[in-house]
Design a protein around this motif. Structure first.
Motif, mmCIF file in Angstrom:
data_model
loop_
_atom_site.group_PDB
_atom_site.id
_atom_site.type_symbol
_atom_site.label_atom_id
_atom_site.label_comp_id
_atom_site.label_asym_id
_atom_site.label_seq_id
_atom_site.Cartn_x
_atom_site.Cartn_y
_atom_site.Cartn_z
ATOM 1 N N ASN A 163 32.631 25.191 33.016
ATOM 2 C CA ASN A 163 32.681 24.655 34.547
ATOM 3 C C ASN A 163 32.527 26.431 35.267
ATOM 4 O O ASN A 163 33.182 27.198 35.312
ATOM 5 C CB ASN A 163 34.288 24.741 34.878
ATOM 6 N N PRO A 164 31.380 26.593 35.538
ATOM 7 C CA PRO A 164 30.820 27.665 36.150
ATOM 8 C C PRO A 164 31.347 28.073 37.594
ATOM 9 O O PRO A 164 31.139 28.929 37.900
ATOM 10 C CB PRO A 164 29.198 27.596 36.114
ATOM 11 N N LEU A 165 31.846 26.998 38.114
ATOM 12 C CA LEU A 165 32.403 27.337 39.459
ATOM 13 C C LEU A 165 33.698 27.459 39.667
ATOM 14 O O LEU A 165 34.168 27.533 40.615
ATOM 15 C CB LEU A 165 32.013 26.026 40.488
ATOM 16 N N VAL A 166 34.572 27.505 38.560
ATOM 17 C CA VAL A 166 35.989 27.578 38.658
ATOM 18 C C VAL A 166 36.450 28.998 39.235
ATOM 19 O O VAL A 166 35.914 30.014 39.065
ATOM 20 C CB VAL A 166 36.559 27.745 36.901
ATOM 21 N N GLY A 167 37.737 28.665 39.806
ATOM 22 C CA GLY A 167 38.193 29.942 40.406
ATOM 23 C C GLY A 167 39.647 29.609 40.887
ATOM 24 O O GLY A 167 39.933 28.406 40.759
ATOM 25 N N ASP A 168 40.450 30.589 41.022
ATOM 26 C CA ASP A 168 41.870 30.463 41.104
ATOM 27 C C ASP A 168 41.989 30.215 42.845
ATOM 28 O O ASP A 168 42.543 29.137 43.357
ATOM 29 C CB ASP A 168 42.413 31.895 41.173
ATOM 30 N N VAL A 169 41.213 30.908 43.636
ATOM 31 C CA VAL A 169 41.355 30.740 45.133
ATOM 32 C C VAL A 169 40.243 30.034 45.809
ATOM 33 O O VAL A 169 40.179 29.299 46.634
ATOM 34 C CB VAL A 169 41.647 32.124 45.916
ATOM 35 N N TYR A 170 39.176 30.351 45.260
ATOM 36 C CA TYR A 170 37.814 29.667 45.739
ATOM 37 C C TYR A 170 36.737 29.458 44.617
ATOM 38 O O TYR A 170 36.640 29.953 43.486
ATOM 39 C CB TYR A 170 36.951 30.538 46.672
ATOM 40 N N ASP A 171 35.961 28.694 44.667
ATOM 41 C CA ASP A 171 34.659 28.325 43.786
ATOM 42 C C ASP A 171 33.971 29.535 43.457
ATOM 43 O O ASP A 171 33.249 30.337 44.374
ATOM 44 C CB ASP A 171 33.837 27.200 44.409
ATOM 45 N N GLY A 172 33.816 29.838 42.110
ATOM 46 C CA GLY A 172 32.847 30.744 41.708
ATOM 47 C C GLY A 172 33.647 32.066 41.529
ATOM 48 O O GLY A 172 32.954 33.220 41.193
ATOM 49 N N GLN A 173 34.766 32.053 42.072
ATOM 50 C CA GLN A 173 35.715 33.468 41.632
ATOM 51 C C GLN A 173 35.773 33.966 40.369
ATOM 52 O O GLN A 173 35.837 35.297 40.394
ATOM 53 C CB GLN A 173 37.114 33.189 42.231
ATOM 54 N N LEU A 174 36.074 33.133 39.260
ATOM 55 C CA LEU A 174 35.908 33.821 38.022
ATOM 56 C C LEU A 174 34.614 34.575 37.773
ATOM 57 O O LEU A 174 34.912 35.355 37.168
ATOM 58 C CB LEU A 174 36.298 32.667 36.940
ATOM 59 N N LEU A 175 33.546 33.974 38.062
ATOM 60 C CA LEU A 175 32.298 34.775 37.771
ATOM 61 C C LEU A 175 32.269 36.040 38.584
ATOM 62 O O LEU A 175 31.734 36.876 38.306
ATOM 63 C CB LEU A 175 30.964 33.678 38.131
#
Length: 133
Positions: free
Chosen positions: A64-76
Motif C-alpha cells: 500500500n504505497p499510499l498508506v498514512g496515519d493522517v493523510y495519504d502518502g504520509q508513511l512514504l
C-alpha cells in the motif's frame, strides 16, 4: 516475542497524561507483527527503533504505497525525511518500491490532481536521494 524482549528494552514509568510515554510502553509490549501505521509513523518521527521502522515501512509500502496515519502518502513522506545514513542499507528495496509506485500510480488513486502531482514529486525526490547515496 515482544519488541522489548528482542531489543532488551525496559518499560519506562509513564508520566501521567503524557501520551508519548504511554505509546512507547505500548509499542515495546507489541510483537513486531502487531506494528501498525500509527506506530510506524510515530517511530520515524520520534527516531525510535528507526531500523525496525524502516524495515516495516518498506514491507507496508510494498502492498500500500499510499498508506498514512493522517493523510495519504504520509508513511512514504516520513521515510523520505529519514537521515541518509540510516536508509543507506535499504537502497535496493526502496528503489524497487519507488519505481513500482512510479509505474503503477494512477491519478484516480487521489482526490485531486494536485495531490497526485505532489506525491509523484515526492517519489522523484526520493529516487534522486537514494540514487545519490
Amino acid at each position: 516475542m515482544k519488541i522489548k524482549e528482542i531489543y532488551l528494552l525496559q518499560q519506562e514509568a509513564a508520566q501521567e497524561g503524557y501520551a508519548l510515554d504511554e505509546w512507547y510502553n505500548s509499542l515495546i509490549n507489541k510483537d513486531i507483527s502487531e506494528l501498525n501505521t500509527v506506530d510506524l509513523c510515530r517511530m520515524i518521527r520520534q527516531n525510535i527503533l528507526i531500523e525496525l521502522a524502516i524495515e516495516k515501512a518498506i514491507d507496508v509500502l510494498k502492498t500500500n504505497p499510499l498508506v498514512g496515519d493522517v493523510y495519504d502518502g504520509q508513511l512514504l513522506e516520513l521515510l523520505y525525511s529519514v537521515d541518509e545514513e540510516k536508509i543507506r542499507e535499504y537502497i535496493e528495496p526502496l528503489n524497487e518500491i519507488l519505481l513500482n509506485i512510479k509505474q503503477n500510480l494512477e491519478i484516480g488513486d487521489f482526490i485531486c490532481q494536485e495531490d497526485y502531482h505532489e506525491y509523484l514529486d515526492l517519489v522523484e525526490k526520493f529516487l534522486t536521494k537514494i540514487n545519490s547515496l
